[in-house]
Design a protein around this motif. Structure first.
Motif, PDB file in Angstrom:
ATOM      1  N   ASP A 179     -20.602  24.952  -4.022  1.00 34.29           N
ATOM      2  CA  ASP A 179     -20.177  24.517  -5.350  1.00 34.29           C
ATOM      3  C   ASP A 179     -21.002  23.332  -5.830  1.00 34.29           C
ATOM      4  N   ALA A 194     -23.409  23.317  -9.027  1.00 31.56           N
ATOM      5  CA  ALA A 194     -23.228  22.320 -10.074  1.00 31.56           C
ATOM      6  C   ALA A 194     -24.528  21.564 -10.333  1.00 31.56           C
ATOM      7  N   ASP A 214     -26.739  21.449 -13.784  1.00 29.25           N
ATOM      8  CA  ASP A 214     -27.085  20.176 -14.422  1.00 29.25           C
ATOM      9  C   ASP A 214     -28.590  19.979 -14.584  1.00 29.25           C
TER      10      ASP A 214
END
Length: 299
Positions: free
Chosen positions: A193, A197, A201
């Protein structure tokens, strides 16, 4: 203090006593014996019952004023540094590769690495000797076919530089599987995760490794690096074997083979013990920083 409370408090420590006793006998006695011999004149006569004269720091003085010994130390440190760096880089690269390949190639690579890791040292050295053989070696044959005619009948072990190149290839080949499996086990603890993420980003592969993967596997990297430094500084079997099939011992000694030559070859066990104690101190100095880092992370 009740009996039950005392059992709870001291019971775990009591369970450690048998293991500590065994370790103390198995490791403590040889260490104490080696320290004592380093201050004695211990040769062939002492092996047959003659008393060993106490010579104080004479062995250490002779050792530290020996130019050949410092040459061996320099070569050993350089050899250790090169092997540790190359092994760690290849091992980390292969561990990262395992995360991004499908199940079939991953199993194939893991089995290949496991077989290389499990192969006995002498069997592996025999195979590598054949590969680098002067007349019939596959390495020379391949290089000649690629247009490098100067490698026809080339002896890889006569020159110290090429000798250490061959030794580095063999040591790295034997060490990479351990690093790869260890780092890969650490990579399984990285949060998918967090990686996803970071990618959303806009973090590139290097940034994800630096800020997400590396902090997670840093304890594993530290332990692996610590072990590699210890092992590569004390490497013996590969160097000794290569010396026996063509290398020049006086030009290719590392600390392990030099200690063996002083003790078994020259029957100067006092001097060999002094050098072994120096290697122990040198190992502690080289690994002290990593040990402190591990202690800080465990708090």
């Amino acid at each position: 203090m009740s009996t039950q409370t005392a059992a709870r408090r001291f019971g775990p420590y009591a369970l450690l006593v048998p293991s500590l006793v065994i370790l103390g006998v198995a490791m403590g006695y040889p260490l104490v014996r080696q320290v004592a011999m380093s201050f004695q004149e211990y040769g062939r006569a002492q092996q047959f019952g003659q008393p060993a004269p106490f010579v104080g720091l004479e062995n250490y003085t002779e050792l530290f004023t020996n130019r050949q010994m410092w040459g061996v130390v320099g070569r050993s440190l350089a050899f250790c540094a090169v092997n540790v760096i190359v092994t760690m880089l290849i091992g980390i690269a292969l561990a990262l590769l395992l995360r991004h390949v499908s199940r079939g190639p991953r199993l194939t690579l893991q089995i290949a690495m496991l077989l290389a890791w499990a192969m006995p040292v002498i069997a592996a050295m025999t195979s590598w000797q054949w590969l680098f053989d002067t007349r019939y070696g596959v390495i020379n044959w391949t290089l000649v076919r690629l247009g490098f005619e100067s490698f026809d009948g080339h002896n890889w072990l006569t020159s110290p530089l090429s000798f250490y190149f061959v030794a580095t290839v063999i040591v790295v080949w034997m060490s990479v599987p351990f690093v790869m499996f260890t780092i890969y086990a650490g990579l399984t603890q990285v949060s998918e995760d967090a990686l996803e993420a970071g990618e959303l980003d806009g973090a590139n592969a290097w940034q994800r490794f630096r800020h997400i993967i590396y902090p997670t596997i840093r304890p594993v990297l530290t332990i692996t690096l610590l072990l590699q430094v210890v092992w590569d500084l004390r490497v013996f079997a590969q160097i000794y074997y290569l010396q026996g099939v063509g290398g020049t011992p006086s030009k290719t000694h590392l600390l392990g083979t030099y200690i063996y030559t002083l003790g078994i070859g020259q029957s100067d066990y006092g001097m060999a013990s002094a050098l072994a104690m120096f290697v122990l101190v040198l190992t502690l100095v080289l690994t002290a920083g990593y040990v402190r880092a591990l202690l800080k992370e465990s708090r």
